[in-house]
Write a protein that holds these residues in place. Sequence first.
Motif, PDB file in Angstrom:
ATOM      1  N   GLY A   1      14.092  16.608  58.990  1.00  0.00           N
ATOM      2  CA  GLY A   1      15.225  16.155  58.268  1.00  0.00           C
ATOM      3  C   GLY A   1      14.665  15.220  57.164  1.00  0.00           C
TER       4      GLY A   1
ATOM      5  N   ALA B   1      14.319  11.984  56.661  1.00  0.00           N
ATOM      6  CA  ALA B   1      13.489  10.796  57.073  1.00  0.00           C
ATOM      7  C   ALA B   1      12.267  11.350  57.510  1.00  0.00           C
TER       8      ALA B   1
ATOM      9  N   ASN C   1      11.289  -5.488  60.143  1.00  0.00           N
ATOM     10  CA  ASN C   1      10.972  -4.623  61.146  1.00  0.00           C
ATOM     11  C   ASN C   1       9.851  -5.210  61.841  1.00  0.00           C
TER      12      ASN C   1
ATOM     13  N   LEU D   1      11.085  -7.945  64.019  1.00  0.00           N
ATOM     14  CA  LEU D   1      12.231  -7.434  64.912  1.00  0.00           C
ATOM     15  C   LEU D   1      11.405  -6.379  66.244  1.00  0.00           C
TER      16      LEU D   1
ATOM     17  N   MET E   1       5.272   3.850  60.882  1.00  0.00           N
ATOM     18  CA  MET E   1       5.866   4.077  62.004  1.00  0.00           C
ATOM     19  C   MET E   1       5.095   3.814  63.340  1.00  0.00           C
TER      20      MET E   1
ATOM     21  N   ASP F   1       6.242   0.917  66.057  1.00  0.00           N
ATOM     22  CA  ASP F   1       6.548   1.196  67.395  1.00  0.00           C
ATOM     23  C   ASP F   1       5.372   0.721  68.421  1.00  0.00           C
TER      24      ASP F   1
ATOM     25  N   MET G   1      18.651   0.127  71.247  1.00  0.00           N
ATOM     26  CA  MET G   1      17.440   0.032  70.472  1.00  0.00           C
ATOM     27  C   MET G   1      17.949  -0.296  68.870  1.00  0.00           C
TER      28      MET G   1
ATOM     29  N   GLN H   1      19.667  -2.104  67.448  1.00  0.00           N
ATOM     30  CA  GLN H   1      19.445  -3.228  66.909  1.00  0.00           C
ATOM     31  C   GLN H   1      18.032  -4.205  66.868  1.00  0.00           C
ATOM     32  N   GLN H   2      17.193  -3.191  67.105  1.00  0.00           N
ATOM     33  CA  GLN H   2      15.714  -3.539  66.905  1.00  0.00           C
ATOM     34  C   GLN H   2      15.358  -3.163  65.572  1.00  0.00           C
ATOM     35  N   ILE H   3      16.019  -2.591  64.969  1.00  0.00           N
ATOM     36  CA  ILE H   3      16.015  -1.888  63.512  1.00  0.00           C
ATOM     37  C   ILE H   3      16.546  -2.618  62.492  1.00  0.00           C
ATOM     38  N   THR H   4      15.997  -3.235  61.457  1.00  0.00           N
ATOM     39  CA  THR H   4      16.640  -3.994  60.411  1.00  0.00           C
ATOM     40  C   THR H   4      17.787  -3.124  59.643  1.00  0.00           C
TER      41      THR H   4
ATOM     42  N   MET I   1      13.789  11.294  70.799  1.00  0.00           N
ATOM     43  CA  MET I   1      12.779  11.693  70.454  1.00  0.00           C
ATOM     44  C   MET I   1      12.012  10.432  70.004  1.00  0.00           C
TER      45      MET I   1
ATOM     46  N   ARG J   1       9.743   6.690  70.111  1.00  0.00           N
ATOM     47  CA  ARG J   1       8.807   5.965  71.062  1.00  0.00           C
ATOM     48  C   ARG J   1       9.016   4.510  70.734  1.00  0.00           C
ATOM     49  N   GLY J   2      10.002   4.257  69.842  1.00  0.00           N
ATOM     50  CA  GLY J   2      10.005   2.741  69.439  1.00  0.00           C
ATOM     51  C   GLY J   2      11.054   2.496  68.440  1.00  0.00           C
ATOM     52  N   PRO J   3      11.273   1.526  67.917  1.00  0.00           N
ATOM     53  CA  PRO J   3      12.322   1.428  66.715  1.00  0.00           C
ATOM     54  C   PRO J   3      12.069   2.094  65.486  1.00  0.00           C
ATOM     55  N   ALA J   4      10.650   2.034  65.113  1.00  0.00           N
ATOM     56  CA  ALA J   4      10.580   2.662  63.931  1.00  0.00           C
ATOM     57  C   ALA J   4      10.837   4.326  63.881  1.00  0.00           C
ATOM     58  N   SER J   5      10.153   4.819  64.935  1.00  0.00           N
ATOM     59  CA  SER J   5      10.568   6.327  65.145  1.00  0.00           C
ATOM     60  C   SER J   5      11.948   6.606  65.460  1.00  0.00           C
TER      61      SER J   5
ATOM     62  N   ARG K   1      14.323   5.029  63.873  1.00  0.00           N
ATOM     63  CA  ARG K   1      14.863   4.989  62.527  1.00  0.00           C
ATOM     64  C   ARG K   1      14.752   6.148  61.755  1.00  0.00           C
ATOM     65  N   MET K   2      13.615   6.816  62.080  1.00  0.00           N
ATOM     66  CA  MET K   2      13.374   7.973  61.268  1.00  0.00           C
ATOM     67  C   MET K   2      14.264   9.159  62.100  1.00  0.00           C
TER      68      MET K   2
ATOM     69  N   ILE L   1      18.074   9.142  61.091  1.00  0.00           N
ATOM     70  CA  ILE L   1      18.398   9.396  59.895  1.00  0.00           C
ATOM     71  C   ILE L   1      18.415  11.269  59.907  1.00  0.00           C
ATOM     72  N   ASP L   2      17.265  11.787  60.386  1.00  0.00           N
ATOM     73  CA  ASP L   2      17.218  13.296  60.635  1.00  0.00           C
ATOM     74  C   ASP L   2      18.390  13.762  61.320  1.00  0.00           C
TER      75      ASP L   2
END
Lengths: 273, 273, 273
Positions: free
Chosen positions: A243, A245, B39, B42, B249, B253, C193, C195-198, C240, C242-246, C248-249, C252-253
């Motif tokens: 997608g 992102a 981020n 957080l 990323m 994580d 989780m 909430q752990q993403i800005t 999918m 493993r943490g807040p940054a993934s 986030r991705m 969106i996908d």
Amino acid sequence: MERETGRGQKAWKLLTELRERSPLIQCITNFVSMDLMANTLLAAGASPAMLHSLQEIPDFTPHAHALCINVGTLSPDWLSSMKSAASLATQLGKPWVLDPVAVSASDFRMKACLELIELKPTVIRGNASEILALSNASMGPDKGVDSSHRSVDAVEAAKSLAQASSAIVAVSGAVDIITDGQQVVGVNNGVAMLQQITATGCAVTALIAAFVAVDSLHAFEATASALSIFGLAGEIGMDMARGPASLRMHLIDSLYGLDQATVFSRVNITNMS
Amino acid sequence: MERETGRGQKAWKLLTELRERSPLIQCITNFVSMDLMANTLLAAGASPAMLHSLQEIPDFTPHAHALCINVGTLSPDWLSSMKSAASLATQLGKPWVLDPVAVSASDFRMKACLELIELKPTVIRGNASEILALSNASMGPDKGVDSSHRSVDAVEAAKSLAQASSAIVAVSGAVDIITDGQQVVGVNNGVAMLQQITATGCAVTALIAAFVAVDSLHAFEATASALSIFGLAGEIGMDMARGPASLRMHLIDSLYGLDQATVFSRVNITNMS
Amino acid sequence: MERETGRGQKAWKLLTELRERSPLIQCITNFVSMDLMANTLLAAGASPAMLHSLQEIPDFTPHAHALCINVGTLSPDWLSSMKSAASLATQLGKPWVLDPVAVSASDFRMKACLELIELKPTVIRGNASEILALSNASMGPDKGVDSSHRSVDAVEAAKSLAQASSAIVAVSGAVDIITDGQQVVGVNNGVAMLQQITATGCAVTALIAAFVAVDSLHAFEATASALSIFGLAGEIGMDMARGPASLRMHLIDSLYGLDQATVFSRVNITNMS
């Protein structure tokens, strides 16, 4: 129109020089694009600097190797800085690139872009509706910042704008168009999903600035190369994406990792004139 | 220089407290770094707040547990807010951290940073060229915002700056240097590719603010711990990364998921004095 | 409270219309959220525009299909633009949505939000502490921008605020609450989780604006649908991550790729009144 194999070699030569020289690119850009623009420049090997204050331009801009100006979130005070930096760059013989984001959004923005064009940008890059609007200097309503015209429609408008401004004009689209007012080439790299990611247009404009910084005498070739390299990174990224992102992530990773064989074989630029 | 095993335990203790207390960290920072900085905070367990208006500082700053000030996209009005917040933090005995991004970019910026240092930051973190420039208060041109000096060159400059300012001074590099003017430690965590991601320096400065917020009486240890924890998250992230965007990323994580065993065994801080 | 199967069909209908019509959503928002907000809107099929200058509002805002106002990094000049755009939107009968981020952070911010509410937002979305504070117009200190109250506590406050303002009021939390002052529904989609993403709160407010743009006559349903669709994308992304940054991705996908069967079967909205 046949793919020109020599173009891949030129693009690779420029990318290699970019990685070696790490030119300093000053960006006076919109708030939305700063992150992706900086990361695109870093992944390509350039050194980004997002300084925008009027106070800092006389000290800093002379050290930059190229300047990227983007009006996406324009305001009067940022416009003053843009004009100051553009004027200084032109005066010092440094290349600079203009991204007239959503130029038809307001009379204020159209006027600002026309004033910036008076300051002699090396390259102007927009989507078809932006280039058409600039070329026509028409003030009509525009559908946001995304293109609602096909880029091929804009070839004549781009040539006119290039002739009037003495800038290289690039029109992003399914096929990117680059013209100096006489020659026209098309860049066939890229994937449609890049348009579903914010600021990819802004990011490629910054990449053009970086390519032009390493070969300002051949801004036409440098512009075509930058568009092709960015589009190629998108193609490679798309193979791994689920997608927009994940495409954004893989785009930057792919730009960082581009190798000679891939660039030689997949840069796809064709003559159109 | 041998890795000190007790440092891992200290870093883990601080990270655990950070996750439990979730300190409120006010950031007056540059436009490029806001997303990654928020981020990072957080993911580490802190509570970020990006308020920058002069009007809000008297009401809000007293509720923050630490303040992070970063001059990356400085302008005169933001500088007024930075000074107001820094002054209030010092007056209230709250820790605050200064990131003098590209301090040599202009006289305006150098003067601003020197004025901010007068307001008694708890910690100053920069790369080697920034710390050297601040220490020398030299006005020469600088190669953008990235370091062009090795951090070890900056040890003496950092000690001088720490003595002159009474701040802890941290110098990011292949080995991060932390000094209070007497003691010097080196942090050996981190990976080179972090420099290919915009705002990782800004993000680690914010993380220092969060660590200092939970133990302001031991700012030296807190600073070393923050740099080590961030670098360690980068190392773990690097095992999964294909390039700078995926590293970014996985960095976040990994920071979110850091566990005791990993911190105990891999925090790598050595005495250098 | 039983999940209402008809709600999934309504949400799918709105998402489909959003993808087909691609409404233009003007966002006057904070610096931290611009990237995620724009990418959320694009992934959902909308067309984002981050124009904020007072000079551009009379020309541009009439072309927008909805307006999203977010006070996260408020300053006096941005407030002038927000009021101008909100006033014009209301005058032209266009929907607009207010996100009163950290409304209790300062007297300035509370006053600004109350003045914006006077301009008749279609929807107000906040977390429980923001909605409680707005409803009480209390000025007390608040723990940053994150919720420290459970959303169910805020049902009565939300109803009062909805009645006083004539806006739909949405309260984000473990269960999102939506009320028009009479009806109350709960949205059970989403994962902690997020909430752990800005800026996920900011992003869902923008998505509400996009949904309301395609059916402004049924803003209550549109708001519930937007919150449910965003939460559902988070649930799918979480599988999918493993943490807040993934996350986030993948969020969106997943938003980009949502299909009818998933929306029909997993939108989880219940009547609470």
